[in-house]
Every structure is written in structure tokens, then in C-alpha cells.
Design a protein around this motif. Sequence first.
Motif, short mmCIF file in Angstrom:
data_model
loop_
_atom_site.label_atom_id
_atom_site.label_comp_id
_atom_site.label_asym_id
_atom_site.label_seq_id
_atom_site.Cartn_x
_atom_site.Cartn_y
_atom_site.Cartn_z
N GLU A 175 -7.47 0.78 -3.00
CA GLU A 175 -8.74 0.57 -2.28
C GLU A 175 -8.66 -0.84 -1.65
OE1 GLU A 175 -12.01 1.87 -4.55
OE2 GLU A 175 -11.26 4.00 -4.36
N THR A 176 -8.20 -1.61 -2.45
CA THR A 176 -8.13 -3.11 -2.17
C THR A 176 -7.07 -3.44 -0.95
OG1 THR A 176 -8.78 -3.84 -4.36
CG2 THR A 176 -7.61 -5.53 -3.03
N TYR A 177 -5.94 -2.55 -1.15
CA TYR A 177 -4.94 -3.03 0.08
C TYR A 177 -5.84 -2.36 1.12
CZ TYR A 177 -1.42 -5.14 -2.77
OH TYR A 177 -0.61 -5.77 -3.50
N ASP A 235 -8.04 1.16 -7.65
CA ASP A 235 -8.73 -0.01 -7.24
C ASP A 235 -7.71 -0.62 -6.59
OD1 ASP A 235 -10.77 -2.00 -7.26
OD2 ASP A 235 -9.34 -3.17 -8.76
N LEU A 236 -6.58 -0.83 -6.74
CA LEU A 236 -5.49 -1.52 -6.23
C LEU A 236 -5.37 -1.01 -4.63
CD1 LEU A 236 -2.85 -2.46 -8.58
CD2 LEU A 236 -4.33 -4.01 -7.53
N ALA A 263 -8.26 -4.81 2.58
CA ALA A 263 -7.52 -5.89 3.11
C ALA A 263 -6.75 -5.80 4.30
CB ALA A 263 -6.53 -6.46 1.95
N TYR A 304 -8.48 -12.08 -5.23
CA TYR A 304 -8.76 -10.86 -6.06
C TYR A 304 -7.04 -10.36 -6.27
CZ TYR A 304 -9.82 -6.54 -7.83
OH TYR A 304 -10.05 -5.39 -8.68
N LEU A 305 -6.35 -10.18 -5.42
CA LEU A 305 -4.86 -9.68 -5.51
C LEU A 305 -4.23 -10.46 -6.49
CD1 LEU A 305 -4.14 -8.19 -2.08
CD2 LEU A 305 -4.84 -6.97 -4.30
N GLU A 353 0.79 -1.36 0.09
CA GLU A 353 -0.03 0.12 0.11
C GLU A 353 0.94 1.27 0.02
OE1 GLU A 353 -3.31 2.28 2.41
OE2 GLU A 353 -2.25 0.71 3.36
N PHE A 365 -10.13 -10.85 -0.79
CA PHE A 365 -9.17 -9.74 -1.38
C PHE A 365 -7.85 -10.60 -1.71
CE2 PHE A 365 -12.22 -6.70 0.91
CZ PHE A 365 -12.04 -5.98 -0.35
N LYS A 390 -5.22 -10.51 -10.27
CA LYS A 390 -4.66 -9.17 -10.67
C LYS A 390 -3.15 -9.52 -11.00
CE LYS A 390 -8.32 -6.39 -10.85
NZ LYS A 390 -8.66 -6.02 -12.25
#
Length: 83
Positions: A52-54, A49-50, A57, A75-76, A22, A72, A79
Amino acid sequence: MNMSGKSKEEKERLRVELVELERRINAKIKMICETHQKLPYDRLAAGRDLKETYMLAISYFDKGNQTGLNEFLRYLREKGIKV
């Protein structure tokens, strides 16, 4: 990856890795803004998007929500990010 069977050290290592990734994303976003680089919208959206995902998570990790964290992490990996 099922977090319930992991040791405390492995869980902490995962959290440190998520926080570091992050931090790298935030540094890259800051660099892009400071250099006034023009990037295509799809790349900017993917970066957001990445980020927010981190953040989510890490939040799930801190709250102990194993189901959300596993989602998550999957999902990572989809990606192409190695966690």
C-alpha cells in the motif's frame, strides 16, 4: 530527499524504482498464495503495508504531491528499504 531540486531523469529513475519494488512485492505475494505458505500474521501485515505504501508513493509521484512523496520516502527508509 527533496524532489523539487531533482532533475527530470532523477525523478523518472525514482518512479521506475518504486514501480519495480511494487512489482517485486506483488510477485512475492503471488508466490506465497500459490505455494500456500503459512506465514505469521505480522509478516503478512507488514507485506500489505509495504504494498500500500508503494502504491500511494507512486500515486503521489504521478500527481506531483512532493510533500506526500517525501513523507512516504522517509517512511520507507525508516522501514529499512533503500530508495
